[in-house]
Design a protein around this motif. Structure first.
Motif, short mmCIF file in Angstrom:
data_model
loop_
_atom_site.label_atom_id
_atom_site.label_comp_id
_atom_site.label_asym_id
_atom_site.label_seq_id
_atom_site.Cartn_x
_atom_site.Cartn_y
_atom_site.Cartn_z
N PHE A 44 3.21 8.75 12.11
CA PHE A 44 3.70 9.88 12.89
C PHE A 44 5.17 9.69 13.29
N GLU A 45 5.75 8.57 12.90
CA GLU A 45 7.18 8.32 13.07
C GLU A 45 7.75 7.90 11.72
N ASN A 46 9.04 8.11 11.54
CA ASN A 46 9.70 7.76 10.29
C ASN A 46 9.62 6.25 10.05
N SER A 47 9.52 5.89 8.78
CA SER A 47 9.44 4.47 8.43
C SER A 47 9.77 4.30 6.95
N THR A 48 10.50 3.26 6.64
CA THR A 48 10.72 2.87 5.24
C THR A 48 10.03 1.54 4.98
N ARG A 49 10.49 0.47 5.67
CA ARG A 49 9.98 -0.87 5.40
C ARG A 49 8.50 -1.01 5.70
N THR A 50 8.08 -0.62 6.89
CA THR A 50 6.68 -0.83 7.27
C THR A 50 5.75 -0.01 6.40
N LYS A 51 6.05 1.25 6.21
CA LYS A 51 5.19 2.12 5.41
C LYS A 51 5.10 1.65 3.96
N CYS A 52 6.25 1.42 3.35
CA CYS A 52 6.26 0.99 1.95
C CYS A 52 5.66 -0.40 1.78
N SER A 53 5.87 -1.26 2.78
CA SER A 53 5.30 -2.60 2.73
C SER A 53 3.78 -2.56 2.78
N PHE A 54 3.22 -1.72 3.65
CA PHE A 54 1.77 -1.56 3.69
C PHE A 54 1.27 -0.99 2.36
N GLU A 55 1.97 -0.03 1.81
CA GLU A 55 1.55 0.57 0.54
C GLU A 55 1.55 -0.47 -0.58
N MET A 56 2.58 -1.32 -0.62
CA MET A 56 2.63 -2.37 -1.63
C MET A 56 1.50 -3.38 -1.42
N ALA A 57 1.26 -3.75 -0.16
CA ALA A 57 0.17 -4.68 0.15
C ALA A 57 -1.17 -4.12 -0.31
N GLU A 58 -1.38 -2.84 -0.06
CA GLU A 58 -2.64 -2.19 -0.44
C GLU A 58 -2.79 -2.13 -1.95
N GLN A 59 -1.70 -1.88 -2.64
CA GLN A 59 -1.74 -1.88 -4.11
C GLN A 59 -2.10 -3.26 -4.64
N ARG A 60 -1.48 -4.28 -4.08
CA ARG A 60 -1.73 -5.64 -4.56
C ARG A 60 -3.14 -6.12 -4.25
N LEU A 61 -3.75 -5.53 -3.22
CA LEU A 61 -5.13 -5.86 -2.88
C LEU A 61 -6.12 -4.99 -3.64
N ASP A 62 -5.62 -4.15 -4.54
CA ASP A 62 -6.48 -3.25 -5.33
C ASP A 62 -7.24 -2.25 -4.48
N MET A 63 -6.66 -1.88 -3.35
CA MET A 63 -7.31 -0.89 -2.50
C MET A 63 -7.02 0.52 -3.01
N LYS A 64 -7.85 1.46 -2.55
CA LYS A 64 -7.64 2.87 -2.88
C LYS A 64 -7.10 3.58 -1.64
#
Length: 292
Positions: A44-64
């Motif tokens: 609900f707030e702007n983010s580059t590092r935290t948002k993209c970092s979580f997305e990368m972590a989720e991808q590497r964990l094979d999450m959907k």
């Protein structure tokens, strides 16, 4: 560990375990293993590092990942945060990552039964940023006990300062603050010092972004060059740092304000290493919360 909402809720053993797990992910000792788990990121707030970092972590964990966009969600029809989260839980999400402008927003969500990971609440806490900072420091020094850290900048409005003060002091580091008087936080323990008085003695210089968006008073005549001269990391201050000391900043960096432009990637800077470590820390947090 069912949730991660505040560093104050973690024991020393839990902090160290998360750091160790993140390092194991980074070195390949542990392989991703959350395949088939569903996650939603609610920012609900702007983010580059935290948002993209979580997305990368989720991808590497094979999450959907379930795509959630606040701009097109029912939040704009008046739906409450609680009902939004209950909806995502009901359709099958296994955990929720949330950044919200309200301090302690998570208190209303913890009894829902779905893991809540706080990606930043107002000026309250930012636990995964604190953990990635701890990981970066631990990789450098192999310890926390006895280290001296100065956190410099907009203390009052910084969830990073709050989270890191708690975690670093709990782990045995000595932490002091340096800040303009108007941005000092008298609700948080800690000594305030002049940066020039400690720059040659500290092991970690942790700079904070000036948080203009949280200043109700318009920062009372804030002027970038004056701030940099008094509280920024200049070349002269850099030259006085201990040989093994490191520079940290949660970013985004206001170059020429908190730190001189050419020092952002100087030999002592660990700013981009912090970003790299953020992926592994968030992998560790997701694993621990979802599998608990």
């Amino acid at each position: 560990m069912k949730h991660l909402v505040s560093m104050a809720n973690l024991s020393i053993e839990e902090m160290q375990h998360l750091i160790d797990t993140a390092i194991q992910y980074k070195t390949g000792v542990v392989q991703p293993h959350l395949k088939g788990k569903y996650i939603a990121n609610l920012f609900f707030e702007n983010s580059t590092r935290t948002k993209c970092s979580f997305e990368m972590a989720e991808q590497r964990l094979d999450m959907k990942r379930i795509n959630f966009d606040t701009a097109t969600s029912s939040v704009n029809k008046g739906e409450s945060l609680y009902d939004t989260c209950r909806t995502l839980q009901s359709i099958g999400c296994d955990a929720l990552v949330i950044r919200h402008q309200e301090n302690d927003y998570y208190n209303q969500l913890l009894e829902m039964g779905i893991p809540i990971i706080n990606a930043g609440d107002g000026s309250g806490q930012h636990p995964t940023q604190s953990l990635l900072d701890l990981m970066t420091i631990y990789e450098e020094f192999g310890r926390f006990e006895g280290l001296k850290v100065v956190i410099c900048g907009d203390i009052k409005n910084s969830r990073v300062a709050r989270s890191n003060y708690h975690s670093l002091t709990a782990l045995g580091a000595e932490v002091v603050f340096s800040s303009p008087e108007i941005w000092q936080d008298d609700q948080m323990p800690g000594e305030y010092v002049e940066l020039d008085d400690v720059i040659s003695d500290v092991d970690v210089v942790m700079l904070l972004r000036v948080q203009h968006e949280r200043h109700d008073d318009g920062a009372q005549g804030f002027e970038a060059n004056t701030y940099h001269e008094q509280y920024g990391l200049s070349q002269a201050r850099y030259d006085r740092m201990k040989e093994q000391a490191v520079i940290m900043h949660p970013a985004p960096v206001n170059r020429g304000v908190e730190i001189a432009n050419h020092l952002v990637e100087a030999p002592k800077s660990r700013i981009f290493k912090q970003m790299e470590n953020g992926v592994y820390v968030r992998m560790a947090v997701l694993t621990e919360t979802i599998q608990s």
